[in-house]
Design a protein around this motif. Structure first.
Motif, short mmCIF file in Angstrom:
data_model
loop_
_atom_site.label_atom_id
_atom_site.label_comp_id
_atom_site.label_asym_id
_atom_site.label_seq_id
_atom_site.Cartn_x
_atom_site.Cartn_y
_atom_site.Cartn_z
N UNK A 157 0.83 -1.21 0.00
CA UNK A 157 0.00 0.00 0.00
C UNK A 157 0.86 1.25 0.00
N UNK A 158 0.30 2.33 -0.52
CA UNK A 158 1.03 3.60 -0.53
C UNK A 158 0.87 4.32 0.81
N UNK A 159 -0.39 4.50 1.24
CA UNK A 159 -0.63 5.11 2.55
C UNK A 159 -1.98 4.65 3.08
N UNK A 187 -8.44 3.73 3.85
CA UNK A 187 -8.86 3.48 5.22
C UNK A 187 -8.44 2.06 5.59
N UNK A 188 -8.46 1.75 6.87
CA UNK A 188 -8.14 0.40 7.32
C UNK A 188 -9.12 -0.61 6.71
N UNK A 189 -10.39 -0.24 6.64
CA UNK A 189 -11.40 -1.12 6.05
C UNK A 189 -11.09 -1.44 4.59
N UNK A 190 -10.70 -0.42 3.84
CA UNK A 190 -10.39 -0.62 2.42
C UNK A 190 -9.17 -1.53 2.24
N UNK A 191 -8.14 -1.30 3.04
CA UNK A 191 -6.93 -2.12 2.94
C UNK A 191 -7.22 -3.56 3.31
N UNK A 192 -7.98 -3.77 4.38
CA UNK A 192 -8.31 -5.13 4.82
C UNK A 192 -9.15 -5.85 3.77
N UNK A 193 -10.08 -5.14 3.15
CA UNK A 193 -10.93 -5.75 2.12
C UNK A 193 -10.10 -6.19 0.92
N UNK A 194 -9.07 -5.42 0.57
CA UNK A 194 -8.20 -5.79 -0.55
C UNK A 194 -7.42 -7.06 -0.24
N UNK A 195 -6.98 -7.19 1.00
CA UNK A 195 -6.24 -8.39 1.40
C UNK A 195 -7.12 -9.63 1.29
N UNK A 196 -8.34 -9.53 1.80
CA UNK A 196 -9.27 -10.67 1.73
C UNK A 196 -9.59 -11.01 0.27
N UNK A 197 -9.74 -10.00 -0.56
CA UNK A 197 -10.03 -10.23 -1.98
C UNK A 197 -8.90 -11.00 -2.65
N UNK A 232 -0.82 -3.69 -5.33
CA UNK A 232 -0.62 -2.33 -4.87
C UNK A 232 -1.95 -1.66 -4.58
N UNK A 233 -1.93 -0.73 -3.67
CA UNK A 233 -3.12 0.07 -3.38
C UNK A 233 -2.66 1.47 -2.98
N UNK A 234 -3.20 2.48 -3.68
CA UNK A 234 -4.13 2.40 -4.80
C UNK A 234 -3.44 1.87 -6.06
N UNK A 235 -4.24 1.64 -7.09
CA UNK A 235 -3.71 1.05 -8.32
C UNK A 235 -2.61 1.90 -8.94
N UNK A 236 -2.68 3.22 -8.73
CA UNK A 236 -1.66 4.11 -9.28
C UNK A 236 -0.27 3.82 -8.74
N UNK A 237 -0.20 3.19 -7.56
CA UNK A 237 1.10 2.85 -6.98
C UNK A 237 1.83 1.82 -7.82
N UNK A 238 1.09 1.08 -8.63
CA UNK A 238 1.72 0.10 -9.52
C UNK A 238 2.66 0.80 -10.50
N UNK A 239 2.22 1.97 -10.98
CA UNK A 239 3.07 2.73 -11.90
C UNK A 239 4.35 3.19 -11.20
#
Length: 334
Positions: free
Chosen positions: A241-243, A266-276, A287-294
């Motif tokens: 994650x970026x931040x 948010x913590x909720x968003x980060x946790x949801x990405x991990x479960x996904x 990466x999160x957000x997707x722009x961090x991939x660049x």
């Protein structure tokens, strides 16, 4: 329609960048499945899974625990704290990830009470800001050592001890796996990296290095799982994650000015990405957000002066300077 798309593609720089990123990610997914995983994604039925999470008593790890329980998984939390703040886990074990012997005892207790785990999430982590060449009375070496010990050594210890439960025995003479696999599934290892592994944060040398080490450990595990253990049933991922809005980043980092491209999670968003990612059942660096991939593609190849401009433009340099002046220890205090 084709003419309209071509016109938009040629005139819109953001559309071109997004298209390049999307195509690159698609190629990476196909390559990871064919070269690393070696088998198609499996359907995840959470009621069949036992997940072990380090650092799962609170924060992002704690929220992951809550989400997994909602989906029907059994969850073990390993933490240095005396208890979890949410209390949702099936089993809580107090242990220090920097001490291998404590993890070995924790593993025995997991086997005794719940069986063999199928998924491992290494979420224990800390951040201690420091300046490398500041004298010890300003920033003691203990600050830096603790970061390396928890973030990198802790992940290594956890995977080393519990990772055995995801594997079957191996017949070296026949050069093949012996069945059944200990947990009858294989599994998924997920470690927490950071965008700092690719875009270093000022005054965070040990944190940056520990997270870069996590990414390197992830790639090394890919080789070992496939070439040494000969397994196509163990997935291996790292989250960068970026931040994220957590207690660890509070007052230490400013939000990116462009929240559309680099939104703070948010913590909720980060946790949801991990479960996904666990549900997708494929090995990946995500990466999160997707722009961090660049950023991960660009930053290692940019000249140092341009990296400095990017950091200054994001406001991170001034934020850390302000924070560090508040945190400096008085002379003589250790």
């Amino acid at each position: 329609m084709k003419t309209l798309f071509e016109s938009l593609f040629r005139s819109n720089a953001w559309l071109r960048i997004y298209s390049i990123i999307a195509i690159t990610r698609l190629i990476n997914r196909i390559g990871a499945r064919l070269v690393i995983d070696g088998s198609a994604p499996r359907t995840i039925r959470w009621s069949d899974h036992l997940v072990v999470i380090t650092g799962g008593s609170r924060g992002m790890g704690g929220r992951v625990c809550e989400l997994l329980k909602e989906k029907g998984a059994r969850v073990v939390v390993i933490d240095k704290a005396a208890k979890s703040l949410h209390g949702k886990e099936d089993l809580f074990l107090e242990a220090d990830v920097t001490k291998e012997e404590e993890l070995i005892q924790a593993r025995k207790q997991v086997h005794s009470e719940l069986g063999y785990p199928t998924m491992l999430i290494s979420a224990a982590g800390i951040a201690r800001h420091s300046v490398v060449m500041d004298p010890p009375h300003r920033f003691p070496s203990s600050f830096s050592n603790a970061v390396i010990d928890v973030n990198l050594k802790g992940s290594f210890n956890f995977v080393k001890v519990f990772g055995q439960d995801l594997l079957s025995d191996y017949d070296e003479e026949q050069d093949q796996e012996l069945f059944p696999i200990r947990n009858n599934f294989g599994g998924h290892i997920l470690m927490i990296g950071s965008g700092a592994a690719f875009a270093p944060l000022p005054a965070n040398a040990t944190y940056n290095a520990s997270k870069a080490g996590i990414v390197s450990l992830h790639h090394t595990l890919n080789y070992e799982i496939q070439s040494w253990h000969k397994s196509d049933r163990v997935r291996n991922s790292v989250f960068c994650p970026l931040m994220i809005h957590t207690d660890m980043t509070k007052d230490r980092m400013k939000e990116q000015k462009n929240q559309f491209i680099f939104p703070t999670l948010t913590v909720d968003q980060a946790a949801a990405k991990i479960v996904k990612v666990l549900e997708q059942d494929r090995s990946q660096v995500f990466f999160a957000p997707a722009g961090a991939y660049a950023l991960s593609l660009l930053m290692p190849n940019l000249p140092a002066w341009l990296i400095r401009l990017v950091a200054n433009g994001g406001g991170s340099g001034s934020t850390f300077s302000e924070y560090l002046h508040k945190q400096r220890l008085p002379i003589g205090e250790h």
